[in-house]
Design a protein around this motif. Structure first.
Motif, PDB file in Angstrom:
ATOM      1  N   VAL A  90      -6.421  17.043  -7.058  1.00 15.96           N
ATOM      2  CA  VAL A  90      -6.452  15.612  -7.341  1.00 15.96           C
ATOM      3  C   VAL A  90      -7.340  14.968  -6.282  1.00 15.96           C
ATOM      4  N   VAL A  91      -8.196  14.053  -6.710  1.00 17.72           N
ATOM      5  CA  VAL A  91      -9.077  13.317  -5.794  1.00 17.72           C
ATOM      6  C   VAL A  91      -8.547  11.901  -5.691  1.00 17.72           C
ATOM      7  N   PHE A  92      -8.179  11.500  -4.463  1.00 12.16           N
ATOM      8  CA  PHE A  92      -7.599  10.167  -4.254  1.00 12.16           C
ATOM      9  C   PHE A  92      -8.441   9.358  -3.283  1.00 12.16           C
ATOM     10  N   SER A  93      -8.567   8.068  -3.559  1.00  9.77           N
ATOM     11  CA  SER A  93      -9.200   7.127  -2.638  1.00  9.77           C
ATOM     12  C   SER A  93      -8.793   5.722  -3.026  1.00  9.77           C
ATOM     13  N   ALA A  94      -9.138   4.758  -2.177  1.00 10.53           N
ATOM     14  CA  ALA A  94      -8.984   3.341  -2.506  1.00 10.53           C
ATOM     15  C   ALA A  94     -10.334   2.750  -2.882  1.00 10.53           C
TER      16      ALA A  94
ATOM     17  N   ASP B 167       0.818  -1.216   0.000  1.00 14.05           N
ATOM     18  CA  ASP B 167       0.000   0.000   0.000  1.00 14.05           C
ATOM     19  C   ASP B 167       0.854   1.270   0.000  1.00 14.05           C
ATOM     20  N   HIS B 168       1.935   1.244   0.765  1.00 15.83           N
ATOM     21  CA  HIS B 168       2.769   2.439   0.869  1.00 15.83           C
ATOM     22  C   HIS B 168       3.418   2.771  -0.473  1.00 15.83           C
ATOM     23  N   GLN B 169       3.954   1.744  -1.137  1.00 14.33           N
ATOM     24  CA  GLN B 169       4.575   1.977  -2.447  1.00 14.33           C
ATOM     25  C   GLN B 169       3.533   2.451  -3.461  1.00 14.33           C
ATOM     26  N   MET B 170       2.368   1.781  -3.456  1.00 13.06           N
ATOM     27  CA  MET B 170       1.338   2.069  -4.446  1.00 13.06           C
ATOM     28  C   MET B 170       0.794   3.493  -4.305  1.00 13.06           C
ATOM     29  N   SER B 171       0.379   3.858  -3.115  1.00 11.82           N
ATOM     30  CA  SER B 171      -0.237   5.170  -2.927  1.00 11.82           C
ATOM     31  C   SER B 171       0.796   6.287  -2.889  1.00 11.82           C
TER      32      SER B 171
ATOM     33  N   THR C 294     -11.315   8.468   2.733  1.00 12.61           N
ATOM     34  CA  THR C 294     -10.790   7.383   3.554  1.00 12.61           C
ATOM     35  C   THR C 294     -11.902   6.783   4.390  1.00 12.61           C
ATOM     36  N   GLU C 295     -11.674   5.533   4.811  1.00 14.08           N
ATOM     37  CA  GLU C 295     -12.589   4.931   5.789  1.00 14.08           C
ATOM     38  C   GLU C 295     -12.126   5.209   7.208  1.00 14.08           C
ATOM     39  N   GLY C 296     -10.943   5.739   7.354  1.00 17.36           N
ATOM     40  CA  GLY C 296     -10.409   6.055   8.681  1.00 17.36           C
ATOM     41  C   GLY C 296      -8.937   5.719   8.758  1.00 17.36           C
ATOM     42  N   ALA C 297      -8.191   6.561   9.436  1.00 23.85           N
ATOM     43  CA  ALA C 297      -6.745   6.368   9.545  1.00 23.85           C
ATOM     44  C   ALA C 297      -6.418   4.989  10.104  1.00 23.85           C
ATOM     45  N   GLY C 298      -5.477   4.305   9.457  1.00 19.40           N
ATOM     46  CA  GLY C 298      -4.987   3.018   9.955  1.00 19.40           C
ATOM     47  C   GLY C 298      -5.811   1.817   9.583  1.00 19.40           C
ATOM     48  N   ILE C 299      -7.019   2.016   9.033  1.00 22.03           N
ATOM     49  CA  ILE C 299      -7.835   0.859   8.640  1.00 22.03           C
ATOM     50  C   ILE C 299      -7.158   0.167   7.461  1.00 22.03           C
ATOM     51  N   PRO C 300      -6.953  -1.150   7.532  1.00 25.86           N
ATOM     52  CA  PRO C 300      -6.262  -1.843   6.441  1.00 25.86           C
ATOM     53  C   PRO C 300      -6.869  -1.516   5.080  1.00 25.86           C
ATOM     54  N   TYR C 301      -6.043  -1.238   4.162  1.00 33.52           N
ATOM     55  CA  TYR C 301      -6.323  -0.922   2.780  1.00 33.52           C
ATOM     56  C   TYR C 301      -7.085   0.386   2.610  1.00 33.52           C
ATOM     57  N   THR C 302      -8.329   0.450   3.082  1.00 34.57           N
ATOM     58  CA  THR C 302      -9.164   1.626   2.819  1.00 34.57           C
ATOM     59  C   THR C 302      -8.738   2.852   3.613  1.00 34.57           C
ATOM     60  N   GLY C 303      -7.932   2.658   4.657  1.00 34.77           N
ATOM     61  CA  GLY C 303      -7.380   3.773   5.415  1.00 34.77           C
ATOM     62  C   GLY C 303      -5.877   3.901   5.241  1.00 34.77           C
ATOM     63  N   VAL C 304      -5.189   2.772   5.110  1.00 32.09           N
ATOM     64  CA  VAL C 304      -3.736   2.792   4.990  1.00 32.09           C
ATOM     65  C   VAL C 304      -3.309   3.427   3.666  1.00 32.09           C
ATOM     66  N   ASN C 305      -4.022   3.115   2.582  1.00 31.52           N
ATOM     67  CA  ASN C 305      -3.673   3.732   1.299  1.00 31.52           C
ATOM     68  C   ASN C 305      -3.839   5.265   1.336  1.00 31.52           C
ATOM     69  N   PRO C 306      -4.968   5.792   1.825  1.00 25.92           N
ATOM     70  CA  PRO C 306      -5.063   7.252   1.963  1.00 25.92           C
ATOM     71  C   PRO C 306      -3.995   7.830   2.888  1.00 25.92           C
ATOM     72  N   ASP C 307      -3.689   7.122   3.980  1.00 21.95           N
ATOM     73  CA  ASP C 307      -2.627   7.588   4.876  1.00 21.95           C
ATOM     74  C   ASP C 307      -1.309   7.735   4.107  1.00 21.95           C
ATOM     75  N   ALA C 308      -0.992   6.724   3.303  1.00 18.96           N
ATOM     76  CA  ALA C 308       0.265   6.734   2.551  1.00 18.96           C
ATOM     77  C   ALA C 308       0.265   7.839   1.505  1.00 18.96           C
ATOM     78  N   PHE C 309      -0.876   8.049   0.869  1.00 20.60           N
ATOM     79  CA  PHE C 309      -0.968   9.116  -0.131  1.00 20.60           C
ATOM     80  C   PHE C 309      -0.738  10.476   0.519  1.00 20.60           C
ATOM     81  N   ILE C 310      -1.411  10.703   1.641  1.00 17.01           N
ATOM     82  CA  ILE C 310      -1.285  11.995   2.326  1.00 17.01           C
ATOM     83  C   ILE C 310       0.163  12.244   2.722  1.00 17.01           C
TER      84      ILE C 310
END
Length: 419
Positions: free
Chosen positions: A265-269, A186-190, A209-225
């Protein structure tokens, strides 16, 4: 003395025959007898040390080499066929046995055939895993989410290599217990998505995001930010939503309309249908200058065929072009098996999972699962279908380049590759 006399008489007889006869009649000389040719030792079998993927994929199942007869290499697949994961695990569980057929058609690996067994995890991943281990699996290919991957790891006790083929979840990678991702996390991708947006000159971002730290749906937005801000960008709005559920974004759109400069830019998983629904509602507020980029979820859920998808970018695991070796493999599968595989961008990951496990066996020259795992830990520069795979010096996450694809004139095309 008697033996000596007899030996001398035999010698005289041979000498007389050699001198020949004095009469004028010449007898035909007997044909010279050629000395028997030295028997050549059979050529030693060449031991395969690396995998020629192109050679395997070019096999003609109607014209195979001699069938391998050695002890089989056993590949266990613990697959999740549920609605959540089945979109990748179902086609993945079909392509791996097919490529094993191709490998066997080429004579296998050092005379050993490949056998593949698929066990559906259902409601009991541990039971499915035990079945595969009892069968004698040398390594396992597993489902992408922790719900089932973790019970599999508990069952193996860390003694059997597990390749979570389609997963980007960093917590599932742990080389100390033989658990490996086959693609970027997720970190590399986002992080790559953020770098691409900044490279396009976009300095403002709206993140869902679905919430900070939530696997995939939160981790990807965290990494993007994190990557976007580290690159000098500003996140001007963070919105929450329900992944795979929400299609009405009216409240979020109203908030965004108050702060947007129509250049973010609009980002999400989010899934494909969610992104296009959100886009339509934002465009309803005259926000038609926004750029959209998402994760591998867009590739998995068909952003390529969604309505109103022009310009949307995503991060597929493989960027497939007509006639390349992944496209050719999938076309050959369809021709042989009579069906087209879904989730095309993920299929190389399942095939690479098998090849990486076998490469570990070739490297160690062993069948012991723990020793195979030790060989996999040292793997470096393996040229797979999905790109180069290295585990040496990592915790089970290969550092891989991330392709950025974008819908351009209705076509899904590669527009960048982020290291």
């Amino acid at each position: 003395m008697k033996r000596r006399i007899l030996a001398l008489l035999a010698v005289f007889a041979l000498l007389g025959a050699a001198c020949g006869s004095d009469d004028d009649t010449t007898e035909a000389e007997p044909a010279a007898t050629e000395a028997p040719a030295a028997t050549e030792a059979p050529a030693a079998a060449v031991t395969m040390t690396s995998i020629d993927i192109d050679h395997i994929l070019s096999a003609d199942l109607a014209n195979c080499e001699e069938a391998p007869t050695g002890d089989p290499i056993r590949v266990g697949m613990a697959m999740d066929f549920s609605d959540v994961v089945g979109f990748v695990d179902i086609p993945g569980s079909k392509v791996v046995p097919y490529v094993a057929e191709l490998a066997n058609c080429r004579g296998g690996f050092n005379g050993r055939p490949v056998e593949v067994r698929v066990a559906e995890v259902g409601e009991d991943a541990a039971l499915a895993t035990e079945d595969l281990l009892d069968w004698g699996a040398h390594f396992l290919i597993g489902p992408p989410f922790a719900d089932f991957a973790l019970p599999i790891l508990q069952t193996t006790g860390g003694e059997v290599p597990l390749f979570v083929a389609a997963s980007t979840e960093p917590t599932l990678a742990d080389a100390s217990i033989n658990s490996y991702l086959v693609t970027f996390d997720d970190h590399q991708m986002s992080g790559a998505a953020a770098k691409w947006a900044l490279g396009e000159g976009i300095t403002r971002a709206i993140v869902f995001t679905e919430g900070a730290g939530i696997p995939y749906t939160g981790v990807n937005p965290d990494a993007f930010i994190a990557a976007f801000e580290a690159g000098g960008g500003e996140v001007v709005s963070v919105q929450t939503y329900v992944w795979a559920g929400d299609t009405d974004f009216s409240s979020q759109v109203n908030e965004i309309a108050q702060i947007s400069q129509n250049n973010e830019v609009v980002f999400s998983a989010a899934l494909g249908f969610q992104v296009t629904a959100l886009r339509g509602q934002l465009e309803g507020q005259d926000l038609d200058g926004l750029t959209y980029i998402g994760t591998d979820a867009l590739d998995a859920t068909g952003i390529q065929v969604e309505a109103n998808n022009e310009g949307i970018a995503h991060t597929p695991h493989t960027s497939i072009t007509a006639g390349d070796r992944i496209d050719s493999m999938l076309a050959a599968f369809e021709a042989v098996k009579g069906e087209a595989l879904e989730s095309r961008g993920f299929m190389a990951l399942y095939v690479d999972s098998m090849f990486v496990g076998i490469q570990g066996m070739l490297d160690c020259g062993c069948d012991d699962t723990a020793e195979i795992g030790e060989a996999v830990k040292q793997l470096s520069g393996f040229q797979g279908l999905s790109g180069e795979i290295t585990y040496a010096g990592t915790n089970g996450i290969p550092p891989k380049a991330v392709p950025i694809n974008r819908i351009v004139n209705g076509e899904d095309v590669l527009v960048a590759t982020i290291d």
